[in-house]
Write a protein that holds these residues in place. Sequence first.
Motif, PDB file in Angstrom:
ATOM      1  N   VAL A   1       0.866  -1.172   0.000  1.00 26.45           N
ATOM      2  CA  VAL A   1       0.000   0.000   0.000  1.00 26.45           C
ATOM      3  C   VAL A   1       0.905   1.224   0.000  1.00 26.45           C
ATOM      4  N   GLY A   2       0.637   2.185  -0.869  1.00 31.21           N
ATOM      5  CA  GLY A   2       1.450   3.393  -0.916  1.00 31.21           C
ATOM      6  C   GLY A   2       0.588   4.634  -0.970  1.00 31.21           C
ATOM      7  N   PHE A   3       1.042   5.664  -0.273  1.00 32.38           N
ATOM      8  CA  PHE A   3       0.326   6.937  -0.234  1.00 32.38           C
ATOM      9  C   PHE A   3       1.141   8.015  -0.926  1.00 32.38           C
ATOM     10  N   SER A   4       0.494   8.781  -1.829  1.00 34.30           N
ATOM     11  CA  SER A   4       1.106   9.932  -2.477  1.00 34.30           C
ATOM     12  C   SER A   4       2.356   9.502  -3.256  1.00 34.30           C
ATOM     13  N   MET A   5       3.543  10.000  -2.896  1.00 38.77           N
ATOM     14  CA  MET A   5       4.754   9.578  -3.587  1.00 38.77           C
ATOM     15  C   MET A   5       5.034   8.100  -3.321  1.00 38.77           C
ATOM     16  N   GLY A   6       4.583   7.598  -2.177  1.00 36.05           N
ATOM     17  CA  GLY A   6       4.682   6.167  -1.901  1.00 36.05           C
ATOM     18  C   GLY A   6       3.734   5.371  -2.780  1.00 36.05           C
ATOM     19  N   GLY A   7       2.594   5.988  -3.117  1.00 32.67           N
ATOM     20  CA  GLY A   7       1.686   5.344  -4.059  1.00 32.67           C
ATOM     21  C   GLY A   7       2.325   5.231  -5.426  1.00 32.67           C
ATOM     22  N   GLN A   8       3.072   6.271  -5.793  1.00 34.60           N
ATOM     23  CA  GLN A   8       3.819   6.211  -7.046  1.00 34.60           C
ATOM     24  C   GLN A   8       4.784   5.026  -7.036  1.00 34.60           C
ATOM     25  N   ALA A   9       5.379   4.751  -5.869  1.00 35.84           N
ATOM     26  CA  ALA A   9       6.335   3.646  -5.763  1.00 35.84           C
ATOM     27  C   ALA A   9       5.677   2.289  -5.974  1.00 35.84           C
ATOM     28  N   VAL A  10       4.380   2.211  -5.717  1.00 31.87           N
ATOM     29  CA  VAL A  10       3.681   0.938  -5.933  1.00 31.87           C
ATOM     30  C   VAL A  10       3.707   0.548  -7.407  1.00 31.87           C
ATOM     31  N   TRP A  11       3.736   1.555  -8.310  1.00 30.25           N
ATOM     32  CA  TRP A  11       3.846   1.222  -9.731  1.00 30.25           C
ATOM     33  C   TRP A  11       5.113   0.411  -9.990  1.00 30.25           C
ATOM     34  N   GLY A  12       6.195   0.772  -9.298  1.00 36.12           N
ATOM     35  CA  GLY A  12       7.442   0.020  -9.448  1.00 36.12           C
ATOM     36  C   GLY A  12       7.302  -1.410  -8.971  1.00 36.12           C
ATOM     37  N   CYS A  13       6.553  -1.600  -7.882  1.00 36.61           N
ATOM     38  CA  CYS A  13       6.328  -2.965  -7.379  1.00 36.61           C
ATOM     39  C   CYS A  13       5.507  -3.780  -8.380  1.00 36.61           C
TER      40      CYS A  13
ATOM     41  N   LEU B   1       3.363 -10.214  -5.059  1.00 38.85           N
ATOM     42  CA  LEU B   1       2.215  -9.482  -4.529  1.00 38.85           C
ATOM     43  C   LEU B   1       0.936 -10.310  -4.564  1.00 38.85           C
ATOM     44  N   VAL B   2       0.125 -10.112  -3.539  1.00 40.03           N
ATOM     45  CA  VAL B   2      -1.215 -10.689  -3.528  1.00 40.03           C
ATOM     46  C   VAL B   2      -2.249  -9.579  -3.626  1.00 40.03           C
ATOM     47  N   GLY B   3      -1.780  -8.333  -3.587  1.00 40.02           N
ATOM     48  CA  GLY B   3      -2.664  -7.189  -3.735  1.00 40.02           C
ATOM     49  C   GLY B   3      -1.873  -5.904  -3.623  1.00 40.02           C
ATOM     50  N   ALA B   4      -2.384  -4.845  -4.250  1.00 34.77           N
ATOM     51  CA  ALA B   4      -1.711  -3.554  -4.202  1.00 34.77           C
ATOM     52  C   ALA B   4      -2.758  -2.446  -4.140  1.00 34.77           C
ATOM     53  N   ALA B   5      -2.466  -1.421  -3.328  1.00 36.24           N
ATOM     54  CA  ALA B   5      -3.367  -0.278  -3.206  1.00 36.24           C
ATOM     55  C   ALA B   5      -2.577   1.007  -3.359  1.00 36.24           C
ATOM     56  N   LEU B   6      -3.086   1.898  -4.194  1.00 36.59           N
ATOM     57  CA  LEU B   6      -2.467   3.195  -4.421  1.00 36.59           C
ATOM     58  C   LEU B   6      -3.415   4.267  -3.889  1.00 36.59           C
ATOM     59  N   LEU B   7      -2.964   5.000  -2.891  1.00 34.36           N
ATOM     60  CA  LEU B   7      -3.770   6.050  -2.285  1.00 34.36           C
ATOM     61  C   LEU B   7      -3.297   7.392  -2.824  1.00 34.36           C
ATOM     62  N   THR B   8      -4.114   8.025  -3.632  1.00 27.70           N
ATOM     63  CA  THR B   8      -3.807   9.277  -4.320  1.00 27.70           C
ATOM     64  C   THR B   8      -2.352   9.332  -4.795  1.00 27.70           C
ATOM     65  N   PRO B   9      -1.947   8.357  -5.626  1.00 28.14           N
ATOM     66  CA  PRO B   9      -0.545   8.285  -6.074  1.00 28.14           C
ATOM     67  C   PRO B   9      -0.161   9.472  -6.946  1.00 28.14           C
ATOM     68  N   VAL B  10       1.036   9.985  -6.737  1.00 27.48           N
ATOM     69  CA  VAL B  10       1.540  11.098  -7.538  1.00 27.48           C
ATOM     70  C   VAL B  10       1.731  10.629  -8.984  1.00 27.48           C
ATOM     71  N   VAL B  11       1.363  11.480  -9.928  1.00 27.36           N
ATOM     72  CA  VAL B  11       1.574  11.165 -11.333  1.00 27.36           C
ATOM     73  C   VAL B  11       2.801  11.914 -11.844  1.00 27.36           C
ATOM     74  N   ASN B  12       3.409  11.361 -12.867  1.00 27.22           N
ATOM     75  CA  ASN B  12       4.530  12.003 -13.540  1.00 27.22           C
ATOM     76  C   ASN B  12       3.999  12.549 -14.865  1.00 27.22           C
ATOM     77  N   TYR B  13       4.044  13.860 -15.012  1.00 31.77           N
ATOM     78  CA  TYR B  13       3.465  14.496 -16.204  1.00 31.77           C
ATOM     79  C   TYR B  13       4.164  14.070 -17.490  1.00 31.77           C
ATOM     80  N   TRP B  14       5.337  13.448 -17.364  1.00 33.15           N
ATOM     81  CA  TRP B  14       6.105  13.061 -18.544  1.00 33.15           C
ATOM     82  C   TRP B  14       5.984  11.576 -18.873  1.00 33.15           C
ATOM     83  N   TRP B  15       5.049  10.859 -18.237  1.00 38.39           N
ATOM     84  CA  TRP B  15       4.804   9.491 -18.665  1.00 38.39           C
ATOM     85  C   TRP B  15       4.286   9.528 -20.110  1.00 38.39           C
TER      86      TRP B  15
END
Length: 357
Positions: free
Chosen positions: A148-160, A168-182
């Motif tokens: 589970v990741g929050f904000s910039m930590g939510g962004q890190a969940v994408w890496g996981c 993983l058996v599950g993943a949760a992103l809580l208001t994950p930060v986006v990268n405008y250059w994706w």
Amino acid sequence: MADSRATSGITGKILVILFIGFLALVYQAIWPPPPKICGSQNGPPITAPRIKLSDGRHLAYKEQGVPKNQAKYKIVFIHGFDCCKHDVVLASTLSPDVIESLGIYIVSFDRPGYGESDPHPQRTPKSLALDVEELADQLKLGSKFYVVGFSMGGQAVWGCLKYIPHRLVGAALLTPVVNYWWPSFPANLSRKSYYDQLLPDQWTLRVAHYLPWLTYWWNTQKYFPSSSVAAHSPDIFFTQDRQLGPKFAASQEPYRAQIRQQGEFESLHRDAMVGFGTWEFDPMDLKNPFPNGEGSVHLWQGDEDGLVPVVLQRYIAERLPWIQYHELKGGGHLFPYADGMGDKIIKTFLLGENFVL
């Protein structure tokens, strides 16, 4: 003639000295000071349990919930920007009854450079995902666990989800930060969202992306305003966040000094450089890690989040239909701190229960 040559020579030497002095000042301005490593001479003390990673770095962690050998659900929590292992927003509104009845164990850790975890100058989204995997292995969480990741930590969940989906058996992103250059973002959509941000934040992100070697200077110079997020400016918040902001600030009060204690460059500035740099993958190219329904991925986003544009989060959810997207009407960036939100998130994430947003 001789006097003229001597004068010219002296002038040349003075100019060289002045130029060298100027370069030294420039170098000093743009090059960050070395971090104050925890446990080193004149560095902050080590007060938390830590693991030693395979590359020699240390990660500090904190465990809460039921004992892990009795837990049914084992969760690795990844904190956000300008936070640390104590900032487990999921647990802040998670009732003891739910923790005990469901058998929930949560381990959080200081991301590199924060709190008491060693900095990692070569940090990437991949390296952080591998840190999560190694933490889980050293703590013996088993072959699979939740993240589970929050904000910039939510962004890190994408890496996981990219690099360790098999763990993983599950993943949760809580208001994950986006990268405008994706790359997958439509140019008109990402451009508008970018320019909707406050001007100081536009420039801070632009420097972090295009001129990362100037990040330290930009965030320490006094000529132009830099990150309003790092300055905790109220201008970035809407209604709910202005209500929850004091609660969030009060929760950090006992340990606020620990968050940036090793230096702002390897914590805050490095976060911006990695989070808004050029990624080695695009999250919108990810495949469903649970094609047979053996797990689930959830993303929560408030529609009044002043830090993360909801329109970009909606686009991600459209591109990745295997993500269960939950949009909170009137919700801000700090929505997990709202009363009862922890219980609602956990029951939805772990049990598949629905609740009214």
